[in-house]
Design a protein around this motif. Structure first.
Motif, PDB file in Angstrom:
ATOM      1  N   TYR A 119      -5.519  -2.802  -6.419  1.00 30.96           N
ATOM      2  CA  TYR A 119      -4.780  -1.648  -6.955  1.00 30.96           C
ATOM      3  C   TYR A 119      -5.144  -1.291  -8.392  1.00 30.96           C
ATOM      4  O   TYR A 119      -4.511  -0.411  -8.979  1.00 30.96           O
ATOM      5  N   VAL A 176       2.691   1.696  -3.453  1.00 32.51           N
ATOM      6  CA  VAL A 176       1.793   2.163  -4.513  1.00 32.51           C
ATOM      7  C   VAL A 176       1.418   3.628  -4.298  1.00 32.51           C
ATOM      8  O   VAL A 176       1.343   4.422  -5.249  1.00 32.51           O
ATOM      9  N   ARG A 203      -5.183   2.162  -9.898  1.00 37.41           N
ATOM     10  CA  ARG A 203      -3.936   2.910 -10.030  1.00 37.41           C
ATOM     11  C   ARG A 203      -2.853   2.158 -10.792  1.00 37.41           C
ATOM     12  O   ARG A 203      -1.867   2.775 -11.216  1.00 37.41           O
ATOM     13  N   ASP A 239       0.833  -1.210   0.000  1.00 35.78           N
ATOM     14  CA  ASP A 239       0.000   0.000   0.000  1.00 35.78           C
ATOM     15  C   ASP A 239       0.866   1.259   0.000  1.00 35.78           C
ATOM     16  O   ASP A 239       0.615   2.214  -0.741  1.00 35.78           O
TER      17      ASP A 239
END
Length: 432
Positions: free
Chosen positions: A136, A89, A139, A86
């Motif tokens: 994810y 990213v 993104r 997390d």
């Protein structure tokens, strides 16, 4: 599946896109005489990821090939811990740096008995990949399902060097089938979740020179075909006419399995080529018989830009999609690294000037890495350092590693910035 999208992708804007990579080999299993290897731990990337991504962006890269440590994020079957990923990213987003995700860059979780030879390996790796995409996908849209699948197959299935320590054509067939199934299920699973994902297939260049038309002709021809075997399998090209179909059938791959690959074929949107000028070309010597691999290696030949051009054009011809140099470097003093950077970029610019679809250039890695022989050694990490980055890794005297900028980083930035400017000018001319 793959290469079937509407509208241009980010790499189709006319520019030569410059990227970098962070070495992300993970082989967490150990046994007497073999210690686990995790390049993120060896290079302090787990604690310095924010700085490391900043170095890539600051050097002028627009994308970064970055791998997920599967064994850490999936410590038990069905359980995921994304806490660290997390943060990484989020850092990509802060920097405006595009992640191209290596989902499998060697190694499986410790709980997966038999590793790649586990009968459910393909489903397990796809479950993990889909879990990543679900978390994810808003993104992260660019994925490499398996980095260098043929290196996986050789090290784990032919040389017996990494788990599950298989050898020969039985091991090759087991590994090719397993890796191929996981590859297909991963790509199809992510595509089902995201729809418009981009898939960058990546494999190592394996060239052969020397006595390839004499006593070693059959072996050299076999290895040349074998270098593309996993990619041929997942793209549905292994049929009755394929040069290695008979080998696969003789060692346990049945017609139903071959039919499954043909029916579920996936395609790359971009075909990535990893090429290292000093090691990607092996030499067959007349009267000398080497087995190949770490135990009995053939000598290597520096094929320079001629080899680079050959492998890029072959990838373009075989796959009919844009191609990208997804790894290159020389392990050498700074002056040699700078020279190869200039030479290799110039070669790609020349290919592009006559119409070839070479859309990206990736120096690997951002900073130095450690040789895989660390796994079989006993010395401290500094004994295995490979000086091949834009930044040198330097022991700080307290157990940590400093990232020391070199002229390679300055050269890379100058080249990347120049090509971005030229790409914008070309785009402006087309719009006008």
């Amino acid at each position: 599946m793959g290469a079937q999208h509407r509208g241009p992708r980010w790499y189709e804007d006319g520019a030569l896109h410059f990227g970098l990579g962070i070495e992300d080999t993970f082989v967490p299993q150990s046994r007497p005489g073999e210690r686990a290897i995790d390049e993120y731990a060896l290079t302090d990337h787990y604690t310095r990821y924010g700085e490391d991504l900043g170095l890539a962006a600051g050097a002028g890269a627009t994308f970064l090939r970055w791998g997920v440590p599967w064994y850490r994020v999936n410590p038990e079957p069905g359980r995921y811990d994304w806490t660290w990923v997390d943060r990484v990213v989020d850092r990509f987003g802060e920097l405006g740096l595009r992640p191209v995700i290596d989902l499998l860059h060697y190694g499986t979780p410790l709980w997966l008995d038999g590793q790649f030879a586990h009968p459910d390996y393909g489903r397990h790796v796809a479950d993990y990949a889909v879990a990543f995409a679900e978390r994810y996908g808003d993104r992260v849209t660019d994925y490499t399902p398996v980095n260098e699948p043929m290196i996986h197959a050789l090290f784990c299935g032919v040389y017996g060097y990494w788990p599950p320590y298989l050898t020969g054509d039985d091991g090759l067939t087991t590994m090719v089938r397993a890796l191929g199934e996981g590859f297909v299920r991963t790509q199809r699973g992510i595509a089902d979740v995201l729809g418009e994902a981009t898939f960058m297939h990546v494999d190592a260049s394996m060239r052969y020179a020397g006595d390839v038309h004499g006593e070693h002709r059959e072996r050299a021809e076999r290895l040349t075909h074998q270098a593309h075997l996993v990619e041929d399998l997942v793209t549905g090209r292994v049929d009755d006419q394929h040069p290695l179909t008979a080998v696969l059938r003789a060692h346990g791959m049945d017609d139903a399995t071959l039919a499954w690959f043909a029916e579920n074929a996936v395609r790359p949107d971009v075909m990535g080529v990893n090429y290292y000028p000093r090691i990607s070309t092996e030499v067959f010597e007349e009267g000398v018989h080497h087995g190949g691999g770490f135990a009995d290696p053939r000598p290597a030949q520096d094929a320079g830009v001629a080899g680079l051009v050959e492998v890029l054009l072959e990838a373009e011809r075989r796959h009919g999609v844009p191609v990208m140099l997804t790894e290159t470097a020389v392990t050498a003093p700074v002056a040699d690294r700078v020279a190869w950077l200039h030479e290799s970029v110039a070669a790609i610019r020349t290919l592009r000037s006559v119409g070839h679809q070479v859309v990206g250039y990736t120096w690997w890695p951002v900073f130095d890495m450690y040789e895989w022989t660390y796994r079989h050694g006993t010395a401290d990490r500094e004994e295995y350092l490979l000086t091949m980055g834009l930044y040198d890794l330097v022991e700080d005297g307290t157990g940590g590693l400093d990232r020391r900028r070199t002229p390679v980083a300055d050269t890379y930035r100058a080249l990347a910035t120049d090509d971005r400017a030229n790409g914008r000018l070309a785009e402006g001319r087309r719009a006008a």
